[in-house]
Motif scaffolding. Structure first.
Motif, short mmCIF file in Angstrom:
data_model
loop_
_atom_site.label_atom_id
_atom_site.label_comp_id
_atom_site.label_asym_id
_atom_site.label_seq_id
_atom_site.Cartn_x
_atom_site.Cartn_y
_atom_site.Cartn_z
N MET A 1 -2.75 -9.11 -3.03
CA MET A 1 -2.02 -7.99 -3.59
C MET A 1 -2.98 -6.92 -4.09
O MET A 1 -2.74 -5.72 -3.91
CB MET A 1 -1.12 -8.46 -4.73
N ALA A 2 -4.08 -7.34 -4.71
CA ALA A 2 -5.05 -6.38 -5.25
C ALA A 2 -5.61 -5.49 -4.15
O ALA A 2 -5.69 -4.26 -4.31
CB ALA A 2 -6.18 -7.13 -5.95
N ARG A 3 -5.98 -6.07 -3.04
CA ARG A 3 -6.56 -5.27 -1.95
C ARG A 3 -5.54 -4.27 -1.41
O ARG A 3 -5.88 -3.14 -1.04
CB ARG A 3 -7.09 -6.19 -0.86
N ALA A 4 -4.28 -4.68 -1.37
CA ALA A 4 -3.24 -3.78 -0.87
C ALA A 4 -3.00 -2.62 -1.82
O ALA A 4 -2.85 -1.47 -1.39
CB ALA A 4 -1.95 -4.56 -0.62
N VAL A 5 -2.95 -2.89 -3.13
CA VAL A 5 -2.69 -1.80 -4.07
C VAL A 5 -3.89 -0.85 -4.14
O VAL A 5 -3.72 0.37 -4.29
CB VAL A 5 -2.30 -2.31 -5.46
N LEU A 6 -5.08 -1.38 -3.99
CA LEU A 6 -6.26 -0.50 -3.97
C LEU A 6 -6.25 0.37 -2.72
O LEU A 6 -6.59 1.56 -2.76
CB LEU A 6 -7.53 -1.34 -4.05
N ALA A 7 -5.84 -0.20 -1.59
CA ALA A 7 -5.74 0.58 -0.36
C ALA A 7 -4.71 1.69 -0.50
O ALA A 7 -4.82 2.75 0.14
CB ALA A 7 -5.37 -0.33 0.81
N ALA B 1 0.84 -1.21 0.00
CA ALA B 1 0.00 0.00 0.00
C ALA B 1 0.87 1.26 0.00
O ALA B 1 0.58 2.23 -0.72
CB ALA B 1 -0.94 0.00 1.20
N ALA B 2 1.94 1.26 0.79
CA ALA B 2 2.83 2.42 0.83
C ALA B 2 3.54 2.62 -0.50
O ALA B 2 3.70 3.76 -0.96
CB ALA B 2 3.85 2.25 1.96
N ASN B 3 3.97 1.53 -1.12
CA ASN B 3 4.62 1.65 -2.43
C ASN B 3 3.66 2.17 -3.48
O ASN B 3 4.03 2.98 -4.34
CB ASN B 3 5.17 0.29 -2.86
N THR B 4 2.41 1.71 -3.41
CA THR B 4 1.41 2.19 -4.35
C THR B 4 1.19 3.69 -4.18
O THR B 4 1.17 4.45 -5.15
CB THR B 4 0.09 1.44 -4.17
N ALA B 5 1.05 4.11 -2.94
CA ALA B 5 0.86 5.54 -2.68
C ALA B 5 2.05 6.35 -3.17
O ALA B 5 1.88 7.44 -3.73
CB ALA B 5 0.64 5.76 -1.19
N ARG B 6 3.26 5.83 -2.99
CA ARG B 6 4.46 6.53 -3.46
C ARG B 6 4.43 6.66 -4.97
O ARG B 6 4.72 7.74 -5.53
CB ARG B 6 5.70 5.76 -3.03
#
Length: 381
Positions: A56-62, A26-31
């Protein structure tokens, strides 16, 4: 005592576990969302690089991704079955693919040829819906996508299907083949994509978006970001440019436990072929993982693991189910002690380290992990 032939125990164990840090993803996605400045598609194909697509999908969406991408319709339907109902695109149509089922589940699909457009239009009619389609063009990679000479036929077929009410063309897109951090290597394919979009408009289509960039281009070539970037590896903490990291957090941890230790005398050999010979008296530990689990034979010698906070080298040939570690320099090591193969913390072997020793890329290291490696839940990075 359980005798041979009796019922197996109901609780099953695995010799090793790979764990995905949802917080790190989630942090990497936000970055990456912040860096890109455009919407992000989180790519979770190949079962989320072998780590669990839904997890993984739920984490990237978060973390702020606005949609998801996968290779096949089956992968998309598996996500829908897990209750993931965000915009979702599949881009590899193959013989027998469940296209009608995917369209009915509100999955967008990609077409690269006029016959594929007609196939998807027929599937949309079968499903009783209007399919969402994106058109992939080849801009120099010579892999998937329509070649320039095929663009008019592809665009006219899509226009006819759209006018007939079977499809709506949402976008025109491409894959970029460059793997170097030189932003100039992306200029020509982006210019080709822009020509394809202009031709599509000239053929009567009104695509709403263009996209090309994966993680590398999204970082080094702002021009390539366009209307959307498609990110996968970077969301797992794999830096697109190792020499100039953007501050991603390692998200993948692979651990096991020692199953046996024993002494070894100077001159004795280890493993098939006996290529390794002990230089002095010492001790070795047996790990219950081998090349069937994702430990490439090529990493020994060279790879190290962490036991009790200290590095220990693999020695001898990696077997299908087992490998051996030199523990002669460690004290008090015993069967049952935890071992870190790939870590997320300072001093632990990194995914990039394993990729370098394997002569490959980090994504392949992950997708090589075998079915005996348990996929774990949340693990803080």
């Amino acid at each position: 005592m359980r005798m041979l032939g009796t019922t197996a125990p109901s609780i099953r164990t695995a010799p090793s576990t790979v764990t995905l840090s949802h917080d790190a993803v989630a942090a990497n996605t936000a970055r990456m969302v912040s860096l890109a400045g455009v919407p992000v598609m989180g790519v979770v194909k190949a079962d989320g690089f072998g780590l669990g697509a839904a997890s993984m999908a739920r984490a990237v969406l978060a973390g702020g991704a606005s949609e998801l991408g996968v290779a096949t319709c089956d992968e998309a339907l598996a996500l829908r079955a897990q209750g993931i109902n965000v915009p979702l695109m599949a881009w590899l149509l193959h013989e027998g693919a469940p296209v009608a089922e995917a369209l009915a589940a509100d999955v967008a699909v990609s077409c690269a040829t006029a016959p594929q457009v007609r196939q998807v239009a027929a599937a949309a009619r079968e499903a009783g819906c209007r399919g969402i389609v994106e058109l992939e063009v080849d801009t120099g990679m010579h892999r998937s996508g329509a070649a320039p000479a095929e663009w008019p036929e592809l665009f006219h077929a899509a226009r006819d299907a759209e006018r007939a009410g079977a499809l709506v063309v949402r976008g025109v897109w491409t894959h970029l083949g460059s793997t170097t951090p030189d932003p100039g290597t992306f200029d020509d394919p982006i210019a080709r994509l822009e020509r394809a979009v202009a031709l599509a408009v000239g053929c009567g289509l009104r695509p709403m978006r263009r996209h090309a960039a994966s993680s590398l281009a999204a970082v080094v070539a702002p021009r390539a970001r366009l209307d959307l970037v498609r990110l996968g590896a970077s969301l797992l903490g794999i830096e697109p440019v190792s020499a100039a990291p953007v501050g991603l957090a390692p998200a993948v941890r692979w651990t096991t436990r020692i199953v046996q230790t024993h002494a070894i005398a100077a001159g004795e050999r280890v493993g098939y072929g006996g290529d390794y010979r002990a230089e002095h008296d010492g001790a070795v530990a047996l790990l219950p993982v081998g090349y069937a689990d994702g430990v490439p034979r090529s990493v020994s010698p060279g790879a190290t693991v962490v036991i009790g906070g200290r590095r220990a080298p693999l020695i001898g040939a990696v077997s299908m189910d087992q490998c051996v570690v030199d523990i002669g320099h460690l004290n008090g090591v015993a069967a049952g002690d935890p071992v870190v193969l790939i870590g997320t913390r300072a001093g632990e072997p990194s995914l990039a380290e394993w990729a370098r020793l394997s002569g490959t890329i980090a994504q392949e290291v992950l997708t090589r992990l075998g079915p005996r490696v348990a996929r774990g839940g949340q693990e803080e990075a």
